[in-house]
Structures are given as structure tokens and as C-alpha cells.
Scaffold this motif. Sequence first.
Motif, PDB file in Angstrom:
ATOM      1  N   LEU A 158       0.662  -0.822  -0.634  1.00 57.19           N
ATOM      2  CA  LEU A 158      -0.082  -0.223   0.143  1.00 57.19           C
ATOM      3  C   LEU A 158       0.938   1.566  -0.148  1.00 57.19           C
ATOM      4  N   VAL A 159      -0.071   2.232  -0.689  1.00 54.18           N
ATOM      5  CA  VAL A 159       0.915   3.831  -0.860  1.00 54.18           C
ATOM      6  C   VAL A 159      -0.113   5.042  -0.030  1.00 54.18           C
ATOM      7  N   PRO A 160       0.945   5.277   1.222  1.00 53.75           N
ATOM      8  CA  PRO A 160      -0.531   6.481   1.629  1.00 53.75           C
ATOM      9  C   PRO A 160      -0.488   7.604   0.127  1.00 53.75           C
ATOM     10  N   VAL A 161      -1.807   7.944  -0.242  1.00 53.57           N
ATOM     11  CA  VAL A 161      -1.530   9.027  -1.223  1.00 53.57           C
ATOM     12  C   VAL A 161      -3.062   9.747  -0.816  1.00 53.57           C
ATOM     13  N   ASP A 166      -5.960  13.261  -4.953  1.00 53.92           N
ATOM     14  CA  ASP A 166      -4.389  13.898  -6.372  1.00 53.92           C
ATOM     15  C   ASP A 166      -4.107  12.722  -6.706  1.00 53.92           C
ATOM     16  N   GLN A 167      -3.146  12.567  -6.123  1.00 50.87           N
ATOM     17  CA  GLN A 167      -2.432  11.628  -6.404  1.00 50.87           C
ATOM     18  C   GLN A 167      -2.403  10.206  -6.975  1.00 50.87           C
ATOM     19  N   VAL A 168      -3.572  10.145  -6.813  1.00 51.12           N
ATOM     20  CA  VAL A 168      -3.817   8.460  -7.095  1.00 51.12           C
ATOM     21  C   VAL A 168      -3.280   7.912  -8.578  1.00 51.12           C
ATOM     22  N   GLN A 169      -3.634   8.796  -9.389  1.00 52.17           N
ATOM     23  CA  GLN A 169      -2.842   8.532 -10.833  1.00 52.17           C
ATOM     24  C   GLN A 169      -1.360   8.668 -10.935  1.00 52.17           C
ATOM     25  N   HIS A 170      -0.809   8.744  -9.612  1.00 49.91           N
ATOM     26  CA  HIS A 170       0.759   8.862 -10.338  1.00 49.91           C
ATOM     27  C   HIS A 170       1.676   7.529  -9.469  1.00 49.91           C
ATOM     28  N   SER A 229       3.339   2.979 -11.521  1.00 39.84           N
ATOM     29  CA  SER A 229       3.779   1.756 -10.317  1.00 39.84           C
ATOM     30  C   SER A 229       3.447   0.338 -10.652  1.00 39.84           C
ATOM     31  N   ARG A 230       2.069   0.513 -11.069  1.00 39.40           N
ATOM     32  CA  ARG A 230       1.095  -0.692 -10.560  1.00 39.40           C
ATOM     33  C   ARG A 230       1.229  -1.420 -12.366  1.00 39.40           C
ATOM     34  N   VAL A 231       1.640   0.003 -12.981  1.00 38.00           N
ATOM     35  CA  VAL A 231       1.375  -1.432 -14.847  1.00 38.00           C
ATOM     36  C   VAL A 231       2.664  -1.966 -14.866  1.00 38.00           C
ATOM     37  N   VAL A 232       3.607  -0.889 -14.404  1.00 37.36           N
ATOM     38  CA  VAL A 232       6.021  -1.251 -14.450  1.00 37.36           C
ATOM     39  C   VAL A 232       5.286  -2.842 -13.367  1.00 37.36           C
ATOM     40  N   SER A 233       4.612  -3.204 -12.339  1.00 37.90           N
ATOM     41  CA  SER A 233       4.829  -4.544 -11.563  1.00 37.90           C
ATOM     42  C   SER A 233       4.055  -5.176 -12.748  1.00 37.90           C
ATOM     43  N   ARG A 234       2.843  -4.765 -12.551  1.00 38.36           N
ATOM     44  CA  ARG A 234       2.425  -5.910 -13.557  1.00 38.36           C
ATOM     45  C   ARG A 234       3.571  -6.567 -15.393  1.00 38.36           C
ATOM     46  N   ARG A 235       4.671  -5.367 -15.612  1.00 43.80           N
ATOM     47  CA  ARG A 235       4.537  -6.443 -16.956  1.00 43.80           C
ATOM     48  C   ARG A 235       5.961  -6.971 -16.251  1.00 43.80           C
ATOM     49  N   TRP A 236       6.964  -6.579 -15.537  1.00 46.97           N
ATOM     50  CA  TRP A 236       7.816  -6.866 -14.923  1.00 46.97           C
ATOM     51  C   TRP A 236       7.523  -8.233 -14.459  1.00 46.97           C
ATOM     52  N   ASN A 237       6.513  -9.002 -13.488  1.00 47.20           N
ATOM     53  CA  ASN A 237       5.856 -10.370 -13.267  1.00 47.20           C
ATOM     54  C   ASN A 237       5.788 -10.857 -14.323  1.00 47.20           C
ATOM     55  N   ALA A 238       4.632 -10.467 -16.040  1.00 44.75           N
ATOM     56  CA  ALA A 238       4.672 -11.097 -17.260  1.00 44.75           C
ATOM     57  C   ALA A 238       5.770 -11.270 -17.676  1.00 44.75           C
ATOM     58  N   MET A 239       7.014 -10.722 -17.741  1.00 41.39           N
ATOM     59  CA  MET A 239       7.529 -10.985 -18.471  1.00 41.39           C
ATOM     60  C   MET A 239       9.033 -11.584 -17.430  1.00 41.39           C
ATOM     61  N   PHE A 240       9.111 -11.478 -16.413  1.00 44.68           N
ATOM     62  CA  PHE A 240       9.717 -12.648 -15.250  1.00 44.68           C
ATOM     63  C   PHE A 240       9.260 -13.238 -14.381  1.00 44.68           C
ATOM     64  N   PRO A 285       0.612  -2.355  -5.923  1.00 46.33           N
ATOM     65  CA  PRO A 285       0.750  -1.651  -5.239  1.00 46.33           C
ATOM     66  C   PRO A 285      -0.379  -0.880  -5.442  1.00 46.33           C
ATOM     67  N   LYS A 286      -1.356  -0.483  -3.820  1.00 47.80           N
ATOM     68  CA  LYS A 286      -2.105  -0.340  -4.257  1.00 47.80           C
ATOM     69  C   LYS A 286      -2.709   1.413  -2.843  1.00 47.80           C
ATOM     70  N   PRO A 287      -3.817   2.537  -3.652  1.00 40.79           N
ATOM     71  CA  PRO A 287      -3.213   2.872  -2.880  1.00 40.79           C
ATOM     72  C   PRO A 287      -4.747   3.006  -1.415  1.00 40.79           C
ATOM     73  N   LEU A 288      -4.051   3.399  -0.683  1.00 40.53           N
ATOM     74  CA  LEU A 288      -4.532   4.044   0.637  1.00 40.53           C
ATOM     75  C   LEU A 288      -4.748   5.598   1.377  1.00 40.53           C
ATOM     76  N   LEU A 289      -5.778   5.783   0.663  1.00 42.56           N
ATOM     77  CA  LEU A 289      -5.821   7.176   0.447  1.00 42.56           C
ATOM     78  C   LEU A 289      -5.895   8.094   2.094  1.00 42.56           C
ATOM     79  N   THR A 290      -5.791   9.086   2.043  1.00 41.99           N
ATOM     80  CA  THR A 290      -5.227   9.957   3.569  1.00 41.99           C
ATOM     81  C   THR A 290      -6.727  10.900   4.062  1.00 41.99           C
ATOM     82  N   PRO A 291      -7.315  10.321   4.473  1.00 38.52           N
ATOM     83  CA  PRO A 291      -8.690  11.020   5.178  1.00 38.52           C
ATOM     84  C   PRO A 291      -8.809  12.830   4.310  1.00 38.52           C
ATOM     85  N   MET A 292      -6.902  13.516   4.902  1.00 44.88           N
ATOM     86  CA  MET A 292      -7.423  14.716   4.761  1.00 44.88           C
ATOM     87  C   MET A 292      -7.478  15.270   3.721  1.00 44.88           C
ATOM     88  N   ARG A 293      -8.291  16.291   3.211  1.00 43.98           N
ATOM     89  CA  ARG A 293      -8.581  17.113   2.065  1.00 43.98           C
ATOM     90  C   ARG A 293      -7.663  17.770   2.161  1.00 43.98           C
TER      91      ARG A 293
END
Length: 337
Positions: free
Chosen positions: A140-143, A146-150, A154-165, A187-195
Motif C-alpha cells: 500500500l502507498v498512502p496518497v 489527487d495523487q492516485v494517478q501517480h 508503478s502498478r503498470v510496471v509491476s504487472r509488466r515485470w511480473n508478466a515478463m519475468f 501496490p494499492k493506494p491507501l487514501l489519506t483521510p485529510m482533504r
Amino acid sequence: MSRIFSGIQPSGELHIGNYLGAVKNWTQLQHEFESIFCIVDYHAITQQYDPERLRVRRREMAVSLLSAGIDPNVASLFVQSQVPEHTELAWFLNTITPLGELERQTQFKEKSARQESVTAGLLNYPVLQAADILLYRADLVPVGEDQVQHLELSRVVSRRWNAMFARATGKTTEDGAEEREEFFPEPKPLLTPMRRIMGLDGQAKMSKSMNNTIGLLEPPESIWAKLRPAVTDPKRIRKTDPGTPEVCNIFHLHKAFSSPETVEHVAVQCSTAGWGCIDCKKVLAESMETELVPIRRRAVELAAYPKAVDDALAAGADRCRRLARETIDVVRERMGF
Ligand code: SF4
């Protein structure tokens, strides 16, 4: 226990926007998750910088984080450049990341539009970010929202590496396909409660570059000098005009620092013109003092005993280097080294 990873740039002393938007949440998460917090100094050099100031700011950030309540006996706090495996993994991940994917990153487009000369470091920044997270196989990554898209790259790269190796387990799945053992969790987002915390100008997100912040370690007189002229509900011109708390940044700071009873009192006093904005800000200043006094006290103690900061960072780097080495050993072996 799930593992979380979060990084923060060495921008010097924390301001209350960083504190409320991220670090205060980390101080709670560290007791619920295996937590890794990193001062990402390699990221800080993708734009123009002053090496001497970088050294100072790295230190100030460490002091701020420890003062704010990151406990080095509970969480791992370290400086990215103390664990060289970050750049080693970033290189491996660069080799499987298409150029177009990086050029399409919103942050790259925005930052490169403001610069005359764009470096490869700025383009590859998100790959280093992916390496930071994947190196520790964080779940998990606390975000903030507005940062979820960042995190998506990382999620795409993780899937790609796993698929290749990913390694075949020698078994087959229920539908007859070859079963493969994936190495990196997605890695999944862990949403920060504070706006998102707006700056004192009420215009933009609180940020040092906008000069609209209050430092976490600022003395009370200086905080008041900034709070007093801070923007409030723009429609509340006279003290006798009823205000709308929800549109006022000061009200949102009350929600972060004041007790629920005080927040309720503020809402009533504002909407009935029961008090003026200066009265309201004086109460906010008191609430802030209650939370900030112990933080400032810890910062003074750390300033008097700098070895405590060095020891905390060294212990964090040792722990993380061990975890990082385990990941790199697998990555090297699977990628043919
Ligand atoms: Fe904002 Fe407080 Fe003024 Fe209302 S009374 S507009 S909440 S500063």
C-alpha cells in the motif's frame, strides 16, 4: 502485516500542509502497518538545485519528520541515497518501460512545459518512483486523492515485470494454463483521510513555492503574523455579514486543529455573524498551539542532540538496505544476471 511505503522530498522544514496532508497520517499508520518512510533526495535533483541547500534541507526534513511523531523504533525512516538499490532497480525498470508511457505522464508534461531544457532525469522520475515502492514490495502507498494517478505507473510496471519475468511454478491452473509465481505485488493506494490543504492566500494548494505556508516549527508570533491577514470567506466583508464556513480556508484549518465542539462553535458564530474573523483566527491560533508546542519541543531536543537524528536515519537505512538487497537479488537473477 501489510507493508506501506511513502516518500517525501527533502524540501526543508515541513509546513502544515505537508503535515496535515500526509505526515500526521503516517504517524498513525506506523502503528497499523510495517511502515517505510523515505526522504527521496534523488528525486529532488531532477530539477535545478543547490547542492549545499540540498544537504541542509535533507537534514531539516529528517528533524521535522521525527519531531512530528515518526518513531524510528516503530517505522523505518531513511534517506533514499543511502540505499543505492533504488537506482539499480530503477535502471532495470527503465528497460521495460516504453518511452511514450513516460512522455504521457501529466507531471512530466506540466514540468517540462515550464523548462527550456528537459533532462532525462525528469522524464524517468516516475520510474524511480516505481522502483522506490517495488523495491520494498510494498502493498500500500498512502496518497491523497489527487495523487492516485501517480501510482498508476508503478502498478503498470509491476504487472509488466511480473508478466515478463515471473517464474513458472511447474503447476497448472484450473483452466489448464501454466501457473506463474508473481514477485512484485501491485501496490494499492491507501487514501489519506485529510482533504487537500489550501494556502493562506486561499487560491492554491499550500506550497513553499507559492509562499502561502505556515512552517510546522514556526514560533507563535510568526504564525499569528501570517494567520491575521489570511484570506477568509470573500463574501464576508463586514463583521456583521454572516459567513459561509465551508468556503473558508480558516474553517478547514479549524477542522484539522480544533476540537469537534470548537468546530461546531466556529460554524455557528460564523454563519450568524456572532464574531469577526479575527476572533475566529485567535481561537484557531490557540488550537494550533496545543498541537504544535510538543512538536516544537521535540525539534529543540533533536537540535541539541543531532546524533539522535543520525542514528535514526542510519538504523532505517540498514533495515531498508537488507530488504532492498533481497529484492535486487531476485530481480538480477530473473533478468539474467
Ligand atoms: Fe472564516 Fe471564521 Fe471568518 Fe467564518 S468567521 S469567514 S470561518 S475566518
